[in-house]
Design an enzyme around this catalytic site. Structure first.
Site, mmCIF file in Angstrom:
data_model
loop_
_atom_site.group_PDB
_atom_site.id
_atom_site.type_symbol
_atom_site.label_atom_id
_atom_site.label_comp_id
_atom_site.label_asym_id
_atom_site.label_seq_id
_atom_site.Cartn_x
_atom_site.Cartn_y
_atom_site.Cartn_z
ATOM 1 N N VAL A 8 2.965 -2.580 24.290
ATOM 2 C CA VAL A 8 3.272 -1.161 24.466
ATOM 3 C C VAL A 8 2.635 -0.327 23.361
ATOM 4 O O VAL A 8 2.133 0.766 23.608
ATOM 5 C CB VAL A 8 4.801 -0.947 24.494
ATOM 6 N N VAL A 9 2.676 -0.816 22.140
ATOM 7 C CA VAL A 9 2.077 -0.139 20.995
ATOM 8 C C VAL A 9 1.026 -1.069 20.393
ATOM 9 O O VAL A 9 1.288 -2.260 20.203
ATOM 10 C CB VAL A 9 3.144 0.221 19.940
ATOM 11 N N ARG A 19 4.880 -11.436 24.595
ATOM 12 C CA ARG A 19 4.678 -10.012 24.307
ATOM 13 C C ARG A 19 4.465 -9.147 25.531
ATOM 14 O O ARG A 19 3.724 -9.495 26.445
ATOM 15 C CB ARG A 19 3.457 -9.846 23.384
ATOM 16 N N LEU A 20 5.138 -7.989 25.521
ATOM 17 C CA LEU A 20 4.844 -6.872 26.405
ATOM 18 C C LEU A 20 4.151 -5.828 25.537
ATOM 19 O O LEU A 20 4.778 -5.229 24.658
ATOM 20 C CB LEU A 20 6.125 -6.301 27.019
ATOM 21 N N GLY A 40 19.374 7.222 30.391
ATOM 22 C CA GLY A 40 20.421 8.040 29.773
ATOM 23 C C GLY A 40 21.615 7.274 29.261
ATOM 24 O O GLY A 40 22.654 7.883 28.962
ATOM 25 N N ASP A 51 3.982 -1.258 15.038
ATOM 26 C CA ASP A 51 5.193 -1.330 14.224
ATOM 27 C C ASP A 51 5.520 -2.733 13.752
ATOM 28 O O ASP A 51 6.282 -2.911 12.802
ATOM 29 C CB ASP A 51 6.378 -0.732 14.982
ATOM 30 N N GLY A 93 11.219 -5.098 20.168
ATOM 31 C CA GLY A 93 11.762 -3.753 20.175
ATOM 32 C C GLY A 93 10.722 -2.709 19.822
ATOM 33 O O GLY A 93 9.516 -2.935 19.923
ATOM 34 N N GLU A 94 11.205 -1.568 19.402
ATOM 35 C CA GLU A 94 10.339 -0.459 19.000
ATOM 36 C C GLU A 94 10.939 0.226 17.781
ATOM 37 O O GLU A 94 12.145 0.502 17.756
ATOM 38 C CB GLU A 94 10.194 0.576 20.126
ATOM 39 N N CYS A 153 9.516 -7.453 23.736
ATOM 40 C CA CYS A 153 9.041 -8.822 23.845
ATOM 41 C C CYS A 153 10.229 -9.776 23.877
ATOM 42 O O CYS A 153 11.383 -9.366 23.952
ATOM 43 C CB CYS A 153 8.153 -9.154 22.644
#
Length: 609
Positions: free
Chosen positions: A57-58, A54-55, A380, A107, A83-84, A2
Site C-alpha cells: 500500500v505504501v 505483504r499487501l 466508520g 513506514d 498496519g499503517e 500484511c
C-alpha cells in the site's frame, strides 16, 4: 497491511519441531496468504525465524519485510510489522535529526528505527494501526506490540523452549509445537465474543494461546515475560465550551481523515448513507482525484417490529454519493449466497471464531467487491462507541450490572441451547457478570463527577474496550480475507481522548444521539442524511434465508455433528418449531448451532470441558 509469523527460542535453541526454519515459516505464512498477496519473505538466525506476507500500500518497491538493522556489537535487530503509521513522515524527520538514515520511503523502516531508538517506548510514538514483532539475537529478546485499540491482531503461544507468534491463531496452530485445545475458559470466550459480543483483552479461544492486548508491549527473554500498557483511556478536565468543542472535533476528524487517505494506491470509502460514513466521505473528498464509494444492499425493508430500527441504506447512500459527486457502487447480496454453508465456513475460518450470520457474510461480499478495484477503504467503525450512537447509552443501562448492550443484543439464549450440565458448569451469566465487574475496575473518574456523568462515562469506556474490539476484529479478518486494508479514522487516539472527556450534555446537546459529530459536519451533508435516525448494519429479510437455516439445522440433527455433543438436542428441536412460526425467526439461535458445529469441524480441538 500484511500478515506476520515467527518463533524464537530463549535458551539458545528453538521451539521443538522447528528444525527446518524456512519450511516451518512458509507453512505458517501460507495460513495468512490472503493478508498479503503481493509478496512474502522470511528471515532466520540460529534461534529464531520471522516471516511476512505483504499487501503493498505504501512504498510498493521498498517496503519488503522482514527488515533487519545491523547494529555492530549489539547485534542485528529484525522486525516484522503490519498496519499503517500515519505520522511516519514526522517520525522520519525526527529520527533523521538523530543521524538515522533511510533507504526506503515507507513506514516499515521508520518502525524499525523507532524500535531501535526508543525500545519499549516506541509504540507510544506511533500514530495509526499496527502490530509488530522485534527480535534481538544478542539479548535473546522478543518484543511484541499492538496499537492502542487493537485494530491489528497479534497473538502468541509460549512453548517449553520459546514462543510462537502470528497475526492470527490459525497460523500459530500451523506450528508443530502448538495444538488446538479448548477448555472451559476458551469455550466461554468463543460463545460470549459472538453472543452478545464481549471481547476480553488478552484472551484467546484456544488454551495456551494469548492475544497481545491493545495498547500493550510484551517483552520476552530468558528472564521471563513482561507486559506493560503504554496508553489507556484516562479522565481529563474538559475546558472548552460547546462551540469550541464542535470546532475542535471537526479539526481533529479532518486531520485524521486526511492522514488515513495517504497511500500509494487509490483509497475508497464504505458509504451506508448514515452520519458516520457520510462524514468520512465528505471529509475524504479530494480536490482533483475522483472519490469512490460503495454500499451493501440486502433488500432490507423497514419493519415496525424491527427492534434495531433498521432502515434501507441504499437511497441515503445514493443521495450522499450524488451530493459528493462520487463514483458509487451498490453491492447486492442474496439470501442464497448469505446462507451458503461453504461461505459460512469460509467466514468462520477467516475469523477463527463463531460468525455473526449474514451480518458477516454480507460484509465479506462488500469487501470482496471493494477489493476488485481497491486495496484500501475507509470505514466508520468507532463512531457510535465514541460519540454515543447506541440506544444503550443511558444511566439505566449503566446500572444493569452487565454490559449495557447485552440486554439489547442478546443474540440467543445460549443457556437454553447448551447441554444442561455444560451450561451449569460454564455459568455464562455469572462469567459475564464477572467480566463486567473486572472491566469496570479499569474506569477512572475525576473528583466531583456527577453520578449520571460517571455512569455514561462507564458505558462509553465499556463500549470502546469490550464491544468495539469485536467489530474491529471482524473488519480486519474479513477485510484481510480478501486482501483489503480497512482503515478507521474515528479511532485516531487524539480524537478519542478529546471526545471521551467531553461532557455528556455536549454529546446530546440537541436532544439526539451523536450531537457533537452531527454539528461538526453539518455544513457537509444534505439534510436527509444529516437528520437520518440511527440505523444499524442491515440484515437480510428474504424468507428464503429462514428456510435455508432451518433446513440446515434439521439436516444437522439427522446426520449428526460435533456440536450436538455440546448442545441440548431437545432445545434445538424446539428452536426449529419456533422458526416454523411466522411471527418468530430465532435466526441467532439457528446461526449459533450451525456456526458452533462448523467451528468444531474446522479446528477439531482437543476438548477438556
Amino acid at each position: 497491511m500484511c500478515g506476520m509469523v515467527g518463533f524464537a527460542g530463549f535458551a539458545g535453541g528453538v521451539p521443538e519441531g522447528t528444525e527446518d526454519f524456512s519450511l516451518k515459516l512458509k507453512g505458517m505464512l501460507e495460513a495468512l496468504s490472503c493478508r498479503g498477496p503481493d509478496a512474502s519473505g522470511v528471515w532466520t538466525d540460529d534461534s529464531a525465524g520471522l516471516g511476512h506476507t505483504r499487501l503493498a500500500v505504501v512504498d510498493p518497491v521498498g517496503g519488503r519485510q522482514p527488515m533487519v538493522l545491523e547494529r555492530g556489537s549489539r547485534g542485528p535487530l529484525a522486525v516484522v510489522f503490519t498496519g499503517e503509521i500515519y505520522n511516519h513522515a514526522q517520525l522520519r524527520a525526527e529520527l533523521g535529526s538523530f543521524g538515522r538514515r533511510f533507504a526506503t520511503r515507507g513506514d516499515s523502516e521508520v518502525v524499525l528505527h523507532a524500535i531501535d531508538t526508543w525500545g519499549v517506548h516506541a509504540p507510544a510514538r506511533l500514530e495509526g494501526m499496527f502490530a509488530y514483532a522485534a527480535w534481538e539475537p544478542v539479548a535473546r529478546r522478543l518484543t511484541l506490540a499492538r496499537d492502542r485499540f487493537g485494530i491489528k491482531p497479534l497473538c502468541y503461544a509460549q512453548v517449553d523452549d520459546g514462543v510462537v507468534f502470528a497475526s492470527e491463531p490459525k497460523a500459530v496452530l500451523e506450528h508443530p509445537a502448538v495444538s488446538a485445545r479448548l477448555d472451559p475458559d476458551g469455550l466461554r470466550e468463543l460463545l460470549l465474543s459472538a453472543h452478545p459480543m464481549v471481547k476480553t483483552p488478552g484472551r484467546s479461544v484456544f488454551a495456551g494461546l494469548r492475544e497481545v492486548a491493545p495498547a500493550t508491549v510484551v517483552s520476552m527473554d530468558p528472564r521471563g515475560v513482561r507486559a506493560s500498557r503504554y496508553w489507556s483511556l484516562t479522565p481529563a478536565e474538559h475546558r472548552d465550551d460547546l462551540p469550541t468543542t464542535v470546532a475542535r472535533v471537526r479539526q481533529l476528524l479532518q486531520d485524521s481523515v486526511s492522514g488515513h487517505m495517504a497511500a500509494d494506491v487509490p483509497v475508497s470509502v464504505l458509504l451506508s448513507g448514515g452520519l458516520d460514513s457520510s462524514a468520512l466521505a465528505a471529509l475524504a473528498r479530494p480536490g482533483t482525484v475522483p472519490l469512490h464509494t460503495l454500499t451493501v444492499d440486502l433488500g432490507t425493508r423497514r419493519s415496525d417490529g424491527d427492534a434495531m430500527g433498521r432502515d434501507p441504506d441504499g437511497p441515503y447512500a445514493e443521495l450522499m454519493a450524488r451530493h459528493l459527486g462520487s463514483t458509487h457502487r451498490r453491492v447486492r447480496s442474496t439470501a442464497a449466497a448469505l446462507s451458503d454453508p461453504a461461505r459460512r465456513a469460509r467466514v468462520g475460518r477467516l475469523r477463527d471464531a463463531l460468525t455473526l450470520g449474514d451480518f458477516d457474510t454480507s460484509l465479506l461480499d462488500l469487501f470482496g467487491a471493494v477489493r476488485e478495484h481497491f486495496k484500501v477503504t475507509l470505514a466508520g467503525d468507532g463512531a457510535d462507541e465514541l460519540f454515543g450512537g447506541y440506544r444503550w447509552f443511558t444511566p439505566r443501562a449503566a446500572a444493569s450490572g452487565t454490559f449495557p448492550w447485552a440486554t439489547v443484543l442478546e443474540r440467543a439464549d445460549l443457556t437454553r441451547l447448551l447441554d444442561p450440565a455444560l451450561a451449569a458448569a460454564l455459568d455464562l451469566p455469572g462469567h459475564r457478570r464477572e467480566l463486567h465487574r473486572a472491566a469496570c475496575t479499569e474506569i477512572e473518574h475525576l473528583p466531583g463527577t456527577s453520578p449520571e456523568e460517571a455512569a455514561l462515562r462507564r458505558v462509553s469506556h465499556l463500549n470502546l474496550t469490550r464491544f468495539l474490539p469485536c467489530l474491529l476484529d471482524r473488519a480486519d479478518r474479513l477485510g484481510m480475507g480478501v486482501g483489503l486494508e480497512v482503515r478507521v479514522p474515528f479511532l485516531d487516539h487524539r480524537l478519542v481522548e478529546y471526545v471521551f472527556n467531553a461532557p455528556w450534555r455536549f454529546k446530546t446537546f440537541d436532544g439526539r444521539e451523536k450531537s457533537l459529530l452531527r454539528a461538526a459536519v453539518a455544513d457537509l451533508l444534505p439534510p436527509p442524511v444529516l437528520e437520518r435516525r440511527k440505523s444499524p448494519y442491515p440484515l437480510v429479510r428474504d424468507p428464503a434465508y429462514r428456510t435455508a437455516l432451518t433446513s440446515q439445522v434439521t439436516r444437522l440433527l439427522a446426520d449428526g455433528g460435533p456440536a450436538l455433543d455440546l448442545l441440548d438436542t431437545a432445545a434445538v428441536r424446539r428452536l426449529l418449531l419456533e422458526a416454523g412460526a411466522e411471527s418468530r425467526f430465532p435466526r441467532e439461535g439457528l446461526e449459533l448451532v450451525l456456526d458452533l458445529d462448523q467451528w468444531l469441524r474446522t479446528y477439531r480441538p482437543a476438548l477438556s470441558l
